[in-house]
Scaffold this motif. Structure first.
Motif, short mmCIF file in Angstrom:
data_model
loop_
_atom_site.label_atom_id
_atom_site.label_comp_id
_atom_site.label_asym_id
_atom_site.label_seq_id
_atom_site.Cartn_x
_atom_site.Cartn_y
_atom_site.Cartn_z
N HIS A 137 0.81 -1.22 0.00
CA HIS A 137 0.00 0.00 0.00
C HIS A 137 0.85 1.27 0.00
O HIS A 137 0.30 2.38 0.06
CB HIS A 137 -0.92 0.03 1.22
CG HIS A 137 -1.83 -1.15 1.32
ND1 HIS A 137 -3.00 -1.25 0.61
CD2 HIS A 137 -1.74 -2.31 2.04
CE1 HIS A 137 -3.61 -2.40 0.90
NE2 HIS A 137 -2.86 -3.05 1.76
N SER A 138 2.17 1.14 -0.06
CA SER A 138 3.04 2.30 0.12
C SER A 138 2.95 3.28 -1.03
O SER A 138 2.97 4.50 -0.82
CB SER A 138 4.49 1.83 0.30
OG SER A 138 4.92 1.13 -0.85
N GLU A 139 2.84 2.80 -2.26
CA GLU A 139 2.81 3.70 -3.41
C GLU A 139 1.55 4.55 -3.43
O GLU A 139 1.52 5.61 -4.06
CB GLU A 139 2.92 2.89 -4.70
CG GLU A 139 4.24 2.16 -4.85
CD GLU A 139 4.33 1.38 -6.14
OE1 GLU A 139 3.36 1.48 -6.94
OE2 GLU A 139 5.32 0.68 -6.35
N THR A 140 0.51 4.12 -2.74
CA THR A 140 -0.73 4.90 -2.68
C THR A 140 -0.61 6.06 -1.70
O THR A 140 -1.27 7.10 -1.88
CB THR A 140 -1.91 4.00 -2.26
OG1 THR A 140 -1.96 2.88 -3.14
CG2 THR A 140 -3.23 4.74 -2.31
N HIS A 141 0.22 5.92 -0.69
CA HIS A 141 0.27 6.90 0.40
C HIS A 141 1.52 7.78 0.37
O HIS A 141 1.56 8.81 1.03
CB HIS A 141 0.20 6.18 1.75
CG HIS A 141 -1.11 5.47 1.97
ND1 HIS A 141 -2.21 6.09 2.49
CD2 HIS A 141 -1.47 4.18 1.73
CE1 HIS A 141 -3.21 5.23 2.57
NE2 HIS A 141 -2.79 4.06 2.12
N ILE A 142 2.56 7.37 -0.33
CA ILE A 142 3.78 8.17 -0.43
C ILE A 142 3.95 8.60 -1.88
O ILE A 142 3.99 7.76 -2.78
CB ILE A 142 5.02 7.39 0.07
CG1 ILE A 142 4.86 7.06 1.54
CG2 ILE A 142 6.28 8.20 -0.16
CD1 ILE A 142 6.04 6.31 2.12
N LYS A 171 9.66 -0.10 -0.03
CA LYS A 171 8.81 -0.44 -1.17
C LYS A 171 8.42 0.81 -1.94
O LYS A 171 8.39 0.83 -3.18
CB LYS A 171 7.56 -1.16 -0.66
CG LYS A 171 6.59 -1.58 -1.75
CD LYS A 171 7.15 -2.68 -2.62
CE LYS A 171 6.11 -3.17 -3.61
NZ LYS A 171 6.64 -4.26 -4.47
N ALA A 172 8.14 1.90 -1.22
CA ALA A 172 7.80 3.15 -1.90
C ALA A 172 8.99 3.74 -2.64
O ALA A 172 8.83 4.43 -3.65
CB ALA A 172 7.27 4.16 -0.88
N VAL A 228 6.75 19.35 6.66
CA VAL A 228 6.51 17.92 6.44
C VAL A 228 5.16 17.72 5.76
O VAL A 228 4.20 18.46 6.01
CB VAL A 228 6.55 17.16 7.80
CG1 VAL A 228 6.09 15.72 7.65
CG2 VAL A 228 7.96 17.20 8.37
N ASN A 229 5.07 16.70 4.90
CA ASN A 229 3.82 16.39 4.21
C ASN A 229 2.97 15.38 4.98
O ASN A 229 1.74 15.45 4.94
CB ASN A 229 4.09 15.83 2.82
CG ASN A 229 4.78 16.85 1.92
OD1 ASN A 229 5.99 16.77 1.67
ND2 ASN A 229 4.01 17.83 1.44
N LYS A 230 3.58 14.46 5.67
CA LYS A 230 2.85 13.49 6.48
C LYS A 230 3.78 12.89 7.50
O LYS A 230 5.02 12.96 7.37
CB LYS A 230 2.19 12.42 5.62
CG LYS A 230 3.17 11.55 4.83
CD LYS A 230 2.45 10.40 4.15
CE LYS A 230 1.34 10.83 3.24
NZ LYS A 230 1.81 11.50 2.03
N VAL A 231 3.19 12.27 8.54
CA VAL A 231 3.94 11.62 9.61
C VAL A 231 3.61 10.13 9.58
O VAL A 231 2.44 9.73 9.57
CB VAL A 231 3.59 12.20 10.99
CG1 VAL A 231 4.31 11.45 12.10
CG2 VAL A 231 3.93 13.68 11.04
N LEU A 232 4.65 9.30 9.54
CA LEU A 232 4.50 7.84 9.57
C LEU A 232 4.99 7.31 10.90
O LEU A 232 6.04 7.73 11.41
CB LEU A 232 5.29 7.20 8.44
CG LEU A 232 4.70 7.23 7.03
CD1 LEU A 232 5.64 6.55 6.06
CD2 LEU A 232 3.34 6.56 7.00
N PRO A 254 -1.33 14.99 8.29
CA PRO A 254 -1.92 13.67 8.56
C PRO A 254 -0.92 12.73 9.24
O PRO A 254 0.26 12.71 8.91
CB PRO A 254 -2.31 13.16 7.17
CG PRO A 254 -1.43 13.92 6.23
CD PRO A 254 -1.20 15.25 6.84
N VAL A 255 -1.42 11.97 10.19
CA VAL A 255 -0.63 10.96 10.90
C VAL A 255 -1.10 9.59 10.43
O VAL A 255 -2.27 9.23 10.60
CB VAL A 255 -0.80 11.10 12.43
CG1 VAL A 255 -0.03 9.99 13.15
CG2 VAL A 255 -0.32 12.47 12.89
N VAL A 256 -0.20 8.83 9.84
CA VAL A 256 -0.50 7.51 9.28
C VAL A 256 0.29 6.47 10.06
O VAL A 256 1.50 6.64 10.29
CB VAL A 256 -0.15 7.45 7.78
CG1 VAL A 256 -0.49 6.09 7.20
CG2 VAL A 256 -0.88 8.55 7.01
#
Length: 493
Positions: free
Chosen positions: A261-266, A287-288, A370-374, A405-407
């Protein structure tokens, strides 16, 4: 890059010995390992518990379908012993409940369907309850469209036959609650016919359903009585063992499934802030990186991992052995011990991902870029909250202030059906000397020092959970809990 052994020494030794000893002896061995914390990673604990349950079920004396309650009781007692050995490792209870769900599922699939004649009175009258209630109240008026005690057939207002479901929908609007039937004020409600008693009501309903069932075709799934099949006392142990093996395969493939699912979220040219260094999170980023170019900002997680982090800043890392993506994919299924930030940074750098390491104190200053937090996680709770690396709540709160967003990435085996009624009791603490050394004797002797290794993050601070079965919001996690554990949640504490 250094890739650790597939299993740590304690786990490897246990997995090798569990197949050659009795289940009771294997239980004592695993209980000792859990009490001494020789198995640290949640995934490794899950693998050990699953292997023990596989051995336990294969040697259990309750193998027949009629003895399934005995098997459930034995597995539940085993789970309580393991949970008592390490109460804060909630993944133990998750695996035990998953196995109990497998046993119940096999029992439900092998049980014969209950015939119509075997249903209790309430079950057989459930569909016509509203009709019967109204028949008791308005039975003296045949022209109102109700069934009279002697007709045995429903009639519509125009004199024609009416379908039972249609009549139920129409007449349910006129249903009078029992506690309102004693009202005597004129014009408030229609009084029941005193000559129409309860026995006559039951007789009328049975006649109504019986006549309706006789008119149904032979292949109709309606109210016609079903013939009960003879009970077969089947041996369910083989099916339960197969279900446990599927759970073991899930633990082996969770990283690959989450990373898909990494390519969908990064996306390209993003700046991703990362807290934690779990193998699942590393596989997700790698993977991304195959098709995306992005920047990773890592947080050092003071005070437990900061020394290894500072070594990366001082000079070339000793973990920077380059490996290709093919070799990386080959080793990605290895379930190693939790990585240090230094190891994770070196692994990402070796495949061309730009990685920046920052201290915890710099998070508020960097968050706006930052664009998102993992994040990784230690366990996910039923209400959408989670327990993860210390400092995660501060990072998530800062991200919320900046609308970032926090993922969270995690396997389903970390999803617990429990509620955090007392979150502090679920957290672990580490050695206090990492915060203040023994050299500061005066301060150590006059103060109480805590070093939490875990942090509780409420569900409102998390935007999305990515699991090996798909993505979920914290508000929809209850659906995933029902899919994994069913409606029966066993108490193992």
């Amino acid at each position: 890059m250094v890739v650790a052994d597939e299993n740590p020494p304690a786990l490897a030794k246990f997995l090798k010995s569990v197949t050659s000893v009795k289940a009771d002896d294997a239980t004592e061995i695993l209980t000792g390992l859990l009490k001494r914390r020789e198995i640290k990673s949640s995934r490794n604990v899950a693998k050990a518990v699953t292997k023990l349950l596989l051995r336990f079920v294969s040697q259990n004396r309750h193998t027949k379908l009629s003895e399934s309650q005995g098997l459930i009781k034995d597995v539940r007692d085993l789970g309580r012993n393991l949970v008592a050995a390490q109460p804060r490792e909630l993944v133990i209870g998750n695996i035990v409940r998953r196995v109990l769900g497998v046993i119940r599922e096999e029992c439900n699939e092998n049980n014969s369907l209950t015939g119509f004649a075997d249903l209790p009175l309430g079950g057989r009258l459930s569909r016509a309850s509203s009709v019967g209630e109204e028949s008791a109240d308005l039975g003296s008026n045949p022209g109102s469209g109700t069934a009279t005690p002697h007709s045995g057939r429903p009639f519509s207002r125009d004199g024609g036959e009416e379908d039972i479901d249609a009549m139920s929908r129409r007449k349910s609007k006129a249903y009078i609650p029992p506690n309102l039937r004693n009202l005597t004020r004129q014009g408030s409600i229609a009084l029941p016919n005193p000559s129409f008693g309860e026995n006559n009501l039951q007789h009328a309903l049975f006649s109504l359903l019986h006549s309706r069932a006789e008119e149904l075709p032979n292949d109709s799934p309606g109210l016609k009585p079903q013939v009960k099949e003879p009970f077969e006392d089947k041996d369910i142990r083989g099916d339960v063992i197969e279900g446990i093996k599927e759970l073991m395969e899930e633990l082996e493939q969770v990283d690959e499934q989450v990373a898909s699912h990494s390519e969908t979220h990064i996306h390209a040219n993003e700046i991703v802030m990362v807290l934690g260094s779990s193998p699942t999170l590393q596989a997700f980023l790698m993977k991304a990186a195959v098709k995306r170019r992005f920047t990773v900002v890592m947080i050092e997680a003071y005070p437990n991992d900061y020394q290894a982090t500072q070594e990366v800043l001082k000079g070339p890392s000793k973990f920077t052995t380059p490996v290709g993506l093919k070799q990386l994919g080959k080793n990605s299924s290895a379930k190693e011990e939790p990585l240090t930030p230094a190891q994770m940074k070196a692994n990402l750098t070796s495949i061309g991902v730009e990685t920046i390491l920052i201290p915890d104190s710099a998070v508020p200053a960097v968050m706006s870029r930052v664009n998102k937090v993992l994040m990784g996680t230690h366990v996910i709770l039923r209400n959408g909250s989670m327990i993860t690396t210390a400092g995660a709540r501060t990072v998530a709160r800062c991200a919320q202030e900046h609308s970032i967003p926090v993922v969270v990435v995690s396997g389903v085996y970390k999803l617990s059906p429990l509620y955090p009624f007392d979150p502090d009791s679920m957290l672990e603490t580490g050695e206090s000397s990492t915060v203040i050394g023994w050299a500061d004797g005066e301060m150590v002797g006059s103060s109480e020092i805590f070093n939490p290794t875990m942090d509780f993050v409420p569900g409102e601070l998390v935007d999305h959970y990515i699991t090996n079965v798909g993505g979920y919001t914290p508000q929809n996690l209850y659906k995933l809990v029902e899919e994994q554990y069913g409606s029966a949640i066993d108490t193992l504490e």
